[in-house]
Write a protein that holds these residues in place. Structure first.
Motif, PDB file in Angstrom:
ATOM      1  N   VAL A  79      44.020  42.888  42.018  1.00 16.91           N
ATOM      2  CA  VAL A  79      43.566  41.494  42.053  1.00 16.91           C
ATOM      3  C   VAL A  79      44.505  40.652  42.907  1.00 16.91           C
ATOM      4  O   VAL A  79      45.736  40.706  42.747  1.00 16.91           O
ATOM      5  N   GLY A  80      43.925  39.880  43.805  1.00 17.31           N
ATOM      6  CA  GLY A  80      44.705  38.980  44.647  1.00 17.31           C
ATOM      7  C   GLY A  80      44.458  37.520  44.351  1.00 17.31           C
ATOM      8  O   GLY A  80      45.274  36.656  44.688  1.00 17.31           O
ATOM      9  N   VAL A  81      43.329  37.212  43.722  1.00 21.66           N
ATOM     10  CA  VAL A  81      42.978  35.832  43.377  1.00 21.66           C
ATOM     11  C   VAL A  81      42.575  35.788  41.910  1.00 21.66           C
ATOM     12  O   VAL A  81      41.670  36.509  41.484  1.00 21.66           O
ATOM     13  N   LEU A  82      43.244  34.929  41.132  1.00 21.04           N
ATOM     14  CA  LEU A  82      42.964  34.831  39.701  1.00 21.04           C
ATOM     15  C   LEU A  82      42.563  33.404  39.344  1.00 21.04           C
ATOM     16  O   LEU A  82      43.275  32.451  39.650  1.00 21.04           O
ATOM     17  N   THR A  83      41.414  33.273  38.688  1.00 18.99           N
ATOM     18  CA  THR A  83      40.967  31.986  38.146  1.00 18.99           C
ATOM     19  C   THR A  83      41.194  32.001  36.641  1.00 18.99           C
ATOM     20  O   THR A  83      40.816  32.962  35.970  1.00 18.99           O
ATOM     21  N   VAL A  84      41.830  30.961  36.134  1.00 20.98           N
ATOM     22  CA  VAL A  84      42.127  30.887  34.701  1.00 20.98           C
ATOM     23  C   VAL A  84      41.326  29.752  34.083  1.00 20.98           C
ATOM     24  O   VAL A  84      41.397  28.605  34.535  1.00 20.98           O
ATOM     25  N   LYS A  85      40.558  30.072  33.050  1.00 20.63           N
ATOM     26  CA  LYS A  85      39.797  29.082  32.292  1.00 20.63           C
ATOM     27  C   LYS A  85      40.234  29.157  30.841  1.00 20.63           C
ATOM     28  O   LYS A  85      40.671  30.208  30.377  1.00 20.63           O
ATOM     29  N   LYS A  86      40.098  28.041  30.130  1.00 20.11           N
ATOM     30  CA  LYS A  86      40.536  28.083  28.736  1.00 20.11           C
ATOM     31  C   LYS A  86      39.699  27.170  27.864  1.00 20.11           C
ATOM     32  O   LYS A  86      39.176  26.147  28.306  1.00 20.11           O
TER      33      LYS A  86
END
Length: 423
Positions: free
Chosen positions: A368-375
């Motif tokens: 993985v090179g791009v991580l989107t974090v949602k919470k």
């Protein structure tokens, strides 16, 4: 900016200066101001540059074409309704047969402009002299002066009996006094722990009293109840228990961003709906009970913010055949991918207890090179986790991690956006 400096912008010299400073970048302002002050009054140059900055800010709400012709105050830019939302509301009023509207607490005229463009005659009322002057200039600049009458007055003293409908924005400075903080504001309701029914949890910040406004919400509601039709613009954080029984409540999002709520009077009392722009897409409440909690399935649905604020998560869950990951969290899980415009779907590949080291190892393993974090339901800051879990790129792939609770336990769900199906 004061009344005098604004009036100077409407002179031929002021208009010429506005044309000259259009598009001036912040880094260029000092040099431009120094040059222009050789031939023009310093106050006029400052007013023109300030107006250029406001027009640049306003382009996001009004569109570049209109913003370049309009006039603004700092509060006016901040408080004005986005054109897409104002247009949606104006079209609905027109469809209800409205031909004239008393726009109380009208501000710089954003809603009045949308109403006039829908062919509706408008009385725009505000108490602040500068705001009134700006609204009048905007009506003229956009060629709508024949449909918009701008009046400086206390809105509580205006007779609206001759108008088909009343529109009120109680958060604006249109009454006897102004300056109170916006009640029910996003600052008062946290987005990190949005629940199924709550639409958000208090973050410990102040929740402002709607009666602290001038005019207070109670006056706006009383005025609305006297009119054949009425719409009150309110912030989307309003608690549902504060919605009058006589009102229809609508929550509106634009491109996935919740913008406002509207209390409608004279339409369908008790109805709750979420409207998604562009479209519009409309989800109407049916009084469904909260969805059951179930095991995490292959897909996770993240409802649109307007759906959550309107407490219509159950309606979306029924539409996709899903349940909740936790009884207090507005994430829907299902085994099948079904089309819906009211939620974004993700395919879940991994479920693991909250553990940064394990997540970091998994991202490295997956390239993985791009991580989107949602919470939702997590105290962890997304940007902080992203930096710790993915300090450097591990490859060409992207992933989304949801920080949430599953059956009460802190959990990380890893996945990616599912293939979009046409509803």
């Amino acid at each position: 900016m004061n009344d005098v400096s604004f009036a100077s912008l409407l002179t031929p010299e002021g208009r010429a200066l506005l044309d000259e400073v259009r598009g001036t970048e912040p880094a260029q302002e000092l040099a431009v101001a120094t040059r222009l002050r050789r031939d023009h009054p310093a106050e006029l140059v400052s007013a023109a540059l300030g107006q250029a900055r406001l027009r640049q800010r306003a382009a996001a709400k009004f569109g570049a074409e209109d913003a370049e012709r309009m006039y603004f105050t700092p509060n006016g830019v901040e408080q004005s309704t986005r054109t897409t939302v104002a247009t949606h509301r104006a079209r609905r009023l027109r469809s209800l047969g409205v031909r004239s509207v008393a726009d109380l607490c009208s501000g710089i005229g954003g809603d009045a402009i949308a109403l006039a463009r829908a062919g509706i005659r408008v009385l725009a009322v505000d108490r602040d002299p500068l705001t009134v002057a700006v609204a009048r200039a905007n009506a003229e600049a956009l060629g709508l002066a024949d449909l918009i009458e701008v009046r400086e007055a206390d809105v509580t003293e205006v007779d609206t009996a001759a108008y088909d409908a009343v529109f009120v924005d109680p958060a604006r400075r249109g009454g006897r006094q102004g300056g109170a903080a916006r009640w029910g504001s996003p600052q008062a309701f946290g987005s990190g722990g949005a629940s199924v029914r709550g639409g958000g949890r208090a973050t410990g910040g102040r929740i402002f009293d709607p009666e602290a406004y001038s005019p207070p919400l109670s006056w706006a509601v009383a005025t609305a109840l006297k009119a054949p039709l009425a719409a009150l613009k309110i912030a989307p954080g309003i608690p549902h228990e504060a919605v009058p029984a006589e009102a229809e409540a609508e929550w509106i999002s634009d491109a996935g961003d919740v913008k406002e709520a509207v209390l409608w009077f004279g339409t369908e009392p008790g109805l709750v709906r979420a409207t998604l722009l562009p479209g519009p897409r409309e989800l109407r409440g049916r009084g469904l009970p909260d969805p059951a909690v179930r095991e995490v399935g292959r897909y996770l649905y993240e409802p649109d913010g307007a759906v959550i604020r309107a407490h219509l998560v159950a309606e979306v869950a029924e539409e996709v055949g899903g349940g909740l990951v936790d009884e207090t969290i507005a994430y829907i899980t299902a085994d099948e991918l079904r089309p819906t415009p009211y939620a974004s779907a993700y395919e879940i590949t991994d479920r693991l207890p909250f553990n940064v080291k394990k997540l970091k190892a998994l991202l490295r393993e997956r390239g993985v090179g791009v991580l989107t974090v949602k919470k939702r339901g997590s105290a962890v800051e997304p940007e902080e986790l992203r930096k710790k879990a993915l300090p450097k790129s591990h490859g060409p792939h992207s992933a989304t991690v949801f920080l949430t609770r599953v059956a009460g336990a802190p959990t990380m769900l890893l996945g990616h956006p599912a293939e979009r199906l046409t509803p």
